[in-house]
Motif scaffolding. Sequence first.
Motif, PDB file in Angstrom:
ATOM      1  N   UNK A  56      17.083  49.380  71.594  1.00  0.00           N
ATOM      2  CA  UNK A  56      18.500  49.102  71.859  1.00  0.00           C
ATOM      3  C   UNK A  56      18.835  49.445  73.297  1.00  0.00           C
ATOM      4  N   UNK A  57      19.569  48.523  73.931  1.00  0.00           N
ATOM      5  CA  UNK A  57      20.036  48.770  75.298  1.00  0.00           C
ATOM      6  C   UNK A  57      21.493  48.377  75.410  1.00  0.00           C
ATOM      7  N   UNK A  58      22.136  48.933  76.423  1.00  0.00           N
ATOM      8  CA  UNK A  58      23.526  48.604  76.700  1.00  0.00           C
ATOM      9  C   UNK A  58      23.689  48.455  78.198  1.00  0.00           C
ATOM     10  N   UNK A  59      24.459  47.456  78.591  1.00  0.00           N
ATOM     11  CA  UNK A  59      24.837  47.273  79.981  1.00  0.00           C
ATOM     12  C   UNK A  59      26.351  47.083  80.051  1.00  0.00           C
ATOM     13  N   UNK A  60      26.950  47.741  80.990  1.00  0.00           N
ATOM     14  CA  UNK A  60      28.376  47.504  81.206  1.00  0.00           C
ATOM     15  C   UNK A  60      28.494  46.223  81.999  1.00  0.00           C
ATOM     16  N   UNK A  61      28.829  45.177  81.321  1.00  0.00           N
ATOM     17  CA  UNK A  61      28.758  43.849  81.931  1.00  0.00           C
ATOM     18  C   UNK A  61      29.668  43.697  83.139  1.00  0.00           C
ATOM     19  N   UNK A  62      30.816  44.370  83.110  1.00  0.00           N
ATOM     20  CA  UNK A  62      31.727  44.247  84.251  1.00  0.00           C
ATOM     21  C   UNK A  62      31.118  44.846  85.514  1.00  0.00           C
ATOM     22  N   UNK A  63      30.136  45.712  85.338  1.00  0.00           N
ATOM     23  CA  UNK A  63      29.470  46.336  86.476  1.00  0.00           C
ATOM     24  C   UNK A  63      28.160  45.617  86.789  1.00  0.00           C
ATOM     25  N   UNK A  64      27.366  45.378  85.768  1.00  0.00           N
ATOM     26  CA  UNK A  64      25.991  44.932  85.943  1.00  0.00           C
ATOM     27  C   UNK A  64      25.894  43.432  86.158  1.00  0.00           C
ATOM     28  N   UNK A  65      26.529  42.657  85.304  1.00  0.00           N
ATOM     29  CA  UNK A  65      26.540  41.195  85.417  1.00  0.00           C
ATOM     30  C   UNK A  65      25.133  40.631  85.575  1.00  0.00           C
ATOM     31  N   UNK A  66      24.191  41.150  84.769  1.00  0.00           N
ATOM     32  CA  UNK A  66      22.842  40.616  84.757  1.00  0.00           C
ATOM     33  C   UNK A  66      21.963  41.072  85.896  1.00  0.00           C
ATOM     34  N   UNK A  67      22.417  41.999  86.703  1.00  0.00           N
ATOM     35  CA  UNK A  67      21.654  42.395  87.882  1.00  0.00           C
ATOM     36  C   UNK A  67      20.694  43.559  87.629  1.00  0.00           C
ATOM     37  N   UNK A  68      20.948  44.336  86.593  1.00  0.00           N
ATOM     38  CA  UNK A  68      20.175  45.558  86.361  1.00  0.00           C
ATOM     39  C   UNK A  68      19.348  45.435  85.088  1.00  0.00           C
ATOM     40  N   UNK A  69      18.237  46.159  85.058  1.00  0.00           N
ATOM     41  CA  UNK A  69      17.394  46.231  83.871  1.00  0.00           C
ATOM     42  C   UNK A  69      16.985  47.680  83.636  1.00  0.00           C
ATOM     43  N   UNK A  70      17.231  48.174  82.423  1.00  0.00           N
ATOM     44  CA  UNK A  70      16.829  49.528  82.064  1.00  0.00           C
ATOM     45  C   UNK A  70      15.565  49.458  81.230  1.00  0.00           C
ATOM     46  N   UNK A  71      14.686  50.417  81.430  1.00  0.00           N
ATOM     47  CA  UNK A  71      13.444  50.457  80.665  1.00  0.00           C
ATOM     48  C   UNK A  71      12.997  51.915  80.552  1.00  0.00           C
TER      49      UNK A  71
END
Length: 129
Positions: A56-71
Amino acid sequence: VQLQASGGGLVQAGGSLRLSCSASGDTFSSYAVGWFRQAPGKERELVSAISWSGISTYYKNSVVKGRFTISRDNAKNTVRLQMNSLKPEDTAVHYCAADRLVPPLGFQAGFLPTDFGSWGQGTQLTVSS
């Protein structure tokens, strides 16, 4: 668990950087991890989070907008945040945080800083225009 964030620095807009969060002192593979950031004069905000398993992952879309990847690599006790297409507004101190028990709904709705009990010291990211 003790956390240490690293990888920050100065980068030009449009560039990339990878932050790392290294853990010691406990079974890191049982902890969910979040990346937060805090700019001067602003509240600390969640950027991304990953469950203990990495499923499971979460991205704050208003901040990240597809630019970041967590691993994460539990064998190396490390969580990474790959950041691409960086913008000046990404400038902030970035913190990693961990906890064994986080609200499961946080992976849909986001987490609060108070959801995490262990924090690293922060690493500064500065993006120049």
